[in-house]
Design a protein around this motif. Structure first.
Motif, PDB file in Angstrom:
ATOM      1  N   TYR A 166       4.143   1.916   2.266  1.00  0.00           N
ATOM      2  CA  TYR A 166       4.832   3.197   2.263  1.00  0.00           C
ATOM      3  C   TYR A 166       3.857   4.248   2.777  1.00  0.00           C
ATOM      4  O   TYR A 166       2.743   4.368   2.266  1.00  0.00           O
ATOM      5  N   MET A 167       4.292   5.001   3.792  1.00  0.00           N
ATOM      6  CA  MET A 167       3.457   6.061   4.361  1.00  0.00           C
ATOM      7  C   MET A 167       4.200   7.381   4.344  1.00  0.00           C
ATOM      8  O   MET A 167       5.314   7.465   4.850  1.00  0.00           O
ATOM      9  N   THR A 168       3.585   8.395   3.788  1.00  0.00           N
ATOM     10  CA  THR A 168       4.075   9.750   3.931  1.00  0.00           C
ATOM     11  C   THR A 168       2.895  10.574   4.426  1.00  0.00           C
ATOM     12  O   THR A 168       1.972  10.885   3.684  1.00  0.00           O
ATOM     13  N   PHE A 190       0.837  -1.207   0.000  1.00  0.00           N
ATOM     14  CA  PHE A 190       0.000   0.000   0.000  1.00  0.00           C
ATOM     15  C   PHE A 190       0.865   1.247   0.000  1.00  0.00           C
ATOM     16  O   PHE A 190       2.042   1.214   0.363  1.00  0.00           O
ATOM     17  N   HIS A 191       0.237   2.364  -0.386  1.00  0.00           N
ATOM     18  CA  HIS A 191       0.846   3.685  -0.293  1.00  0.00           C
ATOM     19  C   HIS A 191      -0.201   4.608   0.311  1.00  0.00           C
ATOM     20  O   HIS A 191      -1.294   4.754  -0.241  1.00  0.00           O
ATOM     21  N   VAL A 192       0.143   5.210   1.460  1.00  0.00           N
ATOM     22  CA  VAL A 192      -0.768   6.104   2.168  1.00  0.00           C
ATOM     23  C   VAL A 192      -0.143   7.490   2.210  1.00  0.00           C
ATOM     24  O   VAL A 192       1.043   7.631   2.517  1.00  0.00           O
ATOM     25  N   GLN A 193      -0.952   8.506   1.908  1.00  0.00           N
ATOM     26  CA  GLN A 193      -0.442   9.873   1.985  1.00  0.00           C
ATOM     27  C   GLN A 193      -1.575  10.853   2.250  1.00  0.00           C
ATOM     28  O   GLN A 193      -2.750  10.492   2.212  1.00  0.00           O
ATOM     29  N   GLY A 196       9.763  -4.119   5.166  1.00  0.00           N
ATOM     30  CA  GLY A 196       8.402  -4.286   5.673  1.00  0.00           C
ATOM     31  C   GLY A 196       7.583  -3.031   5.464  1.00  0.00           C
ATOM     32  O   GLY A 196       6.550  -3.045   4.800  1.00  0.00           O
ATOM     33  N   LEU A 197       8.067  -1.903   6.035  1.00  0.00           N
ATOM     34  CA  LEU A 197       7.349  -0.631   5.949  1.00  0.00           C
ATOM     35  C   LEU A 197       8.323   0.536   5.947  1.00  0.00           C
ATOM     36  O   LEU A 197       9.327   0.520   6.670  1.00  0.00           O
TER      37      LEU A 197
END
Length: 181
Positions: A112-114, A83-86, A140-141
């Motif tokens: 991936y989180m920004t 996933f990608h969260v922003q 992992g993350l």
């Protein structure tokens, strides 16, 4: 608006842009406003895109709730295989499994989180996710950009960041809590 994934299978999708190259985001799905709920019968697998190949979530009014959902074997060209969260999106994972997700050239094999918020509980697993290029971070993350992440009764195991840092987690400018994890 609410989208409910009930024993749904989201697989073998490709988000493309610019003449067929993998420059798009959200191979499985992309939500930019509203709520997505996934149950234990839902599988998100074998999707491809530039960022967030399992799913991508953006915006302060976006919530993704996955309960027992499996997100596996998704491949991102750059960021966030799983996933990608922003931009303030919230992700709630309750007993979800993220495994075998990967990135080809950048960070966050499993996710991936920004910015944004991540809450994991009840045995959520990030297992066997990886980055493939030399120097990619967070097998992992990868968590950055003032994101907030809380891992409670969760597992971060067997992840790999190839010739770089943060096999399980790479944290930069983020608030992260691990409780019984």
């Amino acid at each position: 608006a609410t989208t409910n994934l009930i024993s749904a299978v989201i697989q073998n999708n490709e988000a493309t842009n610019n003449g067929g190259t993998l420059d798009g985001g959200g191979g499985g799905f992309w939500v930019s406003s509203g709520t997505v709920n996934g149950d234990a019968g839902t599988i998100i697998q074998s999707n491809e895109s530039n960022q967030g190949s399992g799913f991508r979530a953006t915006g302060f009014d976006t919530v993704v709730n996955l309960t027992g959902t499996t997100v596996q074997n998704n491949e991102a060209r750059t960021r966030g295989g799983g996933f990608h969260v922003q931009d303030g999106a919230t992700i709630n994972l309750d007993g979800a499994t993220f495994s075998g997700n990967s990135t080809l050239t950048e960070n966050g094999g499993g996710g991936y989180m920004t910015g944004g918020i991540l809450n994991t509980t009840n045995g959520t697993k990030f297992d066997g996710n990886f980055t493939t290029a030399n120097g990619d971070l967070g097998g992992g993350l990868f968590i950055t950009g003032n994101a907030i992440a809380s891992f409670e009764d969760s597992f971060i195991t067997n992840n790999n960041s190839t010739l770089a840092d943060g096999g399980g987690l790479f944290i930069q400018s983020a608030d992260v809590t691990l409780d019984n994890t």
